[in-house]
Design a protein around this motif. Structure first.
Motif, PDB file in Angstrom:
ATOM      1  N   MET A  78       0.859  -1.190   0.000  1.00 22.89           N
ATOM      2  CA  MET A  78       0.000   0.000   0.000  1.00 22.89           C
ATOM      3  C   MET A  78       0.892   1.236   0.000  1.00 22.89           C
ATOM      4  O   MET A  78       2.002   1.202   0.516  1.00 22.89           O
ATOM      5  N   GLU A  79       0.376   2.318  -0.573  1.00 20.18           N
ATOM      6  CA  GLU A  79       1.086   3.586  -0.447  1.00 20.18           C
ATOM      7  C   GLU A  79       0.081   4.646  -0.067  1.00 20.18           C
ATOM      8  O   GLU A  79      -1.096   4.563  -0.405  1.00 20.18           O
ATOM      9  N   GLU A  80       0.565   5.626   0.659  1.00 21.30           N
ATOM     10  CA  GLU A  80      -0.310   6.702   1.089  1.00 21.30           C
ATOM     11  C   GLU A  80      -0.421   7.701  -0.047  1.00 21.30           C
ATOM     12  O   GLU A  80       0.568   8.082  -0.651  1.00 21.30           O
ATOM     13  N   GLN A  81      -1.635   8.081  -0.333  1.00 17.09           N
ATOM     14  CA  GLN A  81      -1.861   9.085  -1.365  1.00 17.09           C
ATOM     15  C   GLN A  81      -2.531  10.271  -0.701  1.00 17.09           C
ATOM     16  O   GLN A  81      -3.547  10.121  -0.036  1.00 17.09           O
ATOM     17  N   ILE A  82      -1.932  11.429  -0.862  1.00 17.51           N
ATOM     18  CA  ILE A  82      -2.491  12.639  -0.251  1.00 17.51           C
ATOM     19  C   ILE A  82      -3.423  13.290  -1.265  1.00 17.51           C
ATOM     20  O   ILE A  82      -3.048  13.532  -2.408  1.00 17.51           O
ATOM     21  N   GLU A  83      -4.632  13.525  -0.817  1.00 17.54           N
ATOM     22  CA  GLU A  83      -5.631  14.142  -1.671  1.00 17.54           C
ATOM     23  C   GLU A  83      -6.034  15.451  -1.018  1.00 17.54           C
ATOM     24  O   GLU A  83      -6.230  15.504   0.199  1.00 17.54           O
ATOM     25  N   ILE A  84      -6.140  16.513  -1.798  1.00 15.96           N
ATOM     26  CA  ILE A  84      -6.606  17.776  -1.224  1.00 15.96           C
ATOM     27  C   ILE A  84      -7.979  18.060  -1.806  1.00 15.96           C
ATOM     28  O   ILE A  84      -8.144  18.238  -3.009  1.00 15.96           O
ATOM     29  N   LYS A  85      -8.974  18.008  -0.920  1.00 17.25           N
ATOM     30  CA  LYS A  85     -10.362  18.174  -1.332  1.00 17.25           C
ATOM     31  C   LYS A  85     -10.984  19.264  -0.465  1.00 17.25           C
ATOM     32  O   LYS A  85     -10.889  19.205   0.755  1.00 17.25           O
ATOM     33  N   ASP A  86     -11.583  20.243  -1.083  1.00 16.12           N
ATOM     34  CA  ASP A  86     -12.182  21.376  -0.357  1.00 16.12           C
ATOM     35  C   ASP A  86     -11.176  22.003   0.600  1.00 16.12           C
ATOM     36  O   ASP A  86     -11.506  22.343   1.731  1.00 16.12           O
ATOM     37  N   GLY A  87      -9.917  22.106   0.146  1.00 14.17           N
ATOM     38  CA  GLY A  87      -8.884  22.733   0.961  1.00 14.17           C
ATOM     39  C   GLY A  87      -8.412  21.889   2.135  1.00 14.17           C
ATOM     40  O   GLY A  87      -7.647  22.346   2.970  1.00 14.17           O
ATOM     41  N   LYS A  88      -8.893  20.644   2.232  1.00 15.64           N
ATOM     42  CA  LYS A  88      -8.483  19.776   3.341  1.00 15.64           C
ATOM     43  C   LYS A  88      -7.596  18.658   2.808  1.00 15.64           C
ATOM     44  O   LYS A  88      -7.907  18.039   1.794  1.00 15.64           O
ATOM     45  N   ARG A  89      -6.511  18.412   3.537  1.00 12.36           N
ATOM     46  CA  ARG A  89      -5.626  17.294   3.175  1.00 12.36           C
ATOM     47  C   ARG A  89      -6.236  16.002   3.682  1.00 12.36           C
ATOM     48  O   ARG A  89      -6.650  15.917   4.829  1.00 12.36           O
ATOM     49  N   LYS A  90      -6.280  15.024   2.814  1.00 13.16           N
ATOM     50  CA  LYS A  90      -6.817  13.731   3.211  1.00 13.16           C
ATOM     51  C   LYS A  90      -5.861  12.659   2.715  1.00 13.16           C
ATOM     52  O   LYS A  90      -5.490  12.642   1.547  1.00 13.16           O
ATOM     53  N   ALA A  91      -5.450  11.784   3.636  1.00 12.73           N
ATOM     54  CA  ALA A  91      -4.534  10.702   3.263  1.00 12.73           C
ATOM     55  C   ALA A  91      -5.345   9.431   3.020  1.00 12.73           C
ATOM     56  O   ALA A  91      -6.144   9.029   3.854  1.00 12.73           O
ATOM     57  N   ASN A  92      -5.138   8.844   1.866  1.00 15.58           N
ATOM     58  CA  ASN A  92      -5.788   7.575   1.534  1.00 15.58           C
ATOM     59  C   ASN A  92      -4.723   6.521   1.304  1.00 15.58           C
ATOM     60  O   ASN A  92      -3.686   6.813   0.730  1.00 15.58           O
ATOM     61  N   LEU A  93      -5.012   5.290   1.734  1.00 14.57           N
ATOM     62  CA  LEU A  93      -4.111   4.188   1.400  1.00 14.57           C
ATOM     63  C   LEU A  93      -4.599   3.576   0.106  1.00 14.57           C
ATOM     64  O   LEU A  93      -5.779   3.286  -0.042  1.00 14.57           O
ATOM     65  N   LYS A  94      -3.698   3.413  -0.822  1.00 10.51           N
ATOM     66  CA  LYS A  94      -4.044   2.883  -2.131  1.00 10.51           C
ATOM     67  C   LYS A  94      -3.156   1.679  -2.399  1.00 10.51           C
ATOM     68  O   LYS A  94      -1.978   1.683  -2.065  1.00 10.51           O
ATOM     69  N   LYS A  95      -3.727   0.646  -3.005  1.00  8.99           N
ATOM     70  CA  LYS A  95      -2.928  -0.529  -3.345  1.00  8.99           C
ATOM     71  C   LYS A  95      -1.929  -0.175  -4.426  1.00  8.99           C
ATOM     72  O   LYS A  95      -2.263   0.455  -5.418  1.00  8.99           O
ATOM     73  N   VAL A  96      -0.673  -0.570  -4.224  1.00  8.50           N
ATOM     74  CA  VAL A  96       0.373  -0.290  -5.208  1.00  8.50           C
ATOM     75  C   VAL A  96       0.204  -1.204  -6.422  1.00  8.50           C
ATOM     76  O   VAL A  96       0.388  -0.792  -7.560  1.00  8.50           O
ATOM     77  N   PHE A  97      -0.150  -2.476  -6.176  1.00  8.69           N
ATOM     78  CA  PHE A  97      -0.334  -3.445  -7.262  1.00  8.69           C
ATOM     79  C   PHE A  97      -1.703  -4.108  -7.115  1.00  8.69           C
ATOM     80  O   PHE A  97      -1.799  -5.219  -6.591  1.00  8.69           O
ATOM     81  N   PRO A  98      -2.768  -3.429  -7.576  1.00  4.92           N
ATOM     82  CA  PRO A  98      -4.104  -4.038  -7.432  1.00  4.92           C
ATOM     83  C   PRO A  98      -4.131  -5.411  -8.105  1.00  4.92           C
ATOM     84  O   PRO A  98      -3.596  -5.577  -9.197  1.00  4.92           O
ATOM     85  N   GLY A  99      -4.728  -6.386  -7.414  1.00  8.34           N
ATOM     86  CA  GLY A  99      -4.824  -7.729  -7.974  1.00  8.34           C
ATOM     87  C   GLY A  99      -3.642  -8.619  -7.642  1.00  8.34           C
ATOM     88  O   GLY A  99      -3.541  -9.728  -8.150  1.00  8.34           O
ATOM     89  N   TYR A 100      -2.737  -8.121  -6.772  1.00 10.82           N
ATOM     90  CA  TYR A 100      -1.565  -8.922  -6.423  1.00 10.82           C
ATOM     91  C   TYR A 100      -1.300  -8.896  -4.929  1.00 10.82           C
ATOM     92  O   TYR A 100      -1.513  -7.893  -4.258  1.00 10.82           O
TER      93      TYR A 100
END
Length: 178
Positions: A49-71
């Motif tokens: 997993m890797e952390e992906q920082i998303e900025i939505k409505d001026g707020k930082r939001k950290a999401n964990l995203k699979k680096v290799f989906p399906g593996y």
């Protein structure tokens, strides 16, 4: 695959799963390993997993995203039984490899994925003097205070503004001073 072909040391293998089943495969496999008391054959089961920082409505939001989906990555010793268990875990479509033989990842592939092999050896110890090779503290000399082999980090005390200051560095960023 005949019994004599097995390498009795753990290697990393890539297991292909149905998309969205990665965590379920990891959990089910861990349960099966425990139930069958095969812990000496399975060393690690990872959904990178890797952390992906998303900025939505001026707020930082950290999401964990699979680096290799399906593996799913599995560090294991392959035997007839362990191969069978992984292949027959719900959600697994097979090992990545040629036909029936799972092909272990090479050390280069493991490094490229950010998994350093745990058997990394460093030629310095706690309290040794080291020189920092790059980064903001390049050419500074410091003293090793802590070596974290799991994270491949080393804590070095350097003198900054007349005070001893701890800095955390990668293994590759320092070298021992003779």
């Amino acid at each position: 695959m005949s019994q004599k072909d097995y390498v009795m040391e753990p290697r990393w293998y890539v297991v292909h799963t149905y998309s969205g089943y990665e965590n379920k495969v990891k959990t089910d496999l861990e349960k099966t390993v425990k139930n069958r008391e095969l812990e000496e054959y399975f060393f690690d089961i990872v959904v990178p997993m890797e952390e992906q920082i998303e900025i939505k409505d001026g707020k930082r939001k950290a999401n964990l995203k699979k680096v290799f989906p399906g593996y799913v990555l599995v560090k294991m010793i392959v035997t007839e039984e362990t191969w069978y268990i992984v292949r027959n875990t719900r959600g697994v479509t097979g090992f990545v490899g040629s036909g029936t033989d799972p092909i272990p990842l090479t050390d280069e592939e493991i490094r490229a994925m950010g998994f350093e092999d745990a058997s990394i050896s460093v030629d310095y110890d706690v309290n040794d003097s080291v020189q920092i090779l790059n980064g903001p503290f390049k050419d500074s000399i410091g003293t090793v205070k802590e070596i974290n082999k799991e994270k491949h980090k080393v804590k070095v005390l350097i003198s900054m503004f007349g005070r001893e200051t701890p800095v955390e560095l990668e293994f590759s960023q320092i070298q021992k001073v003779d």
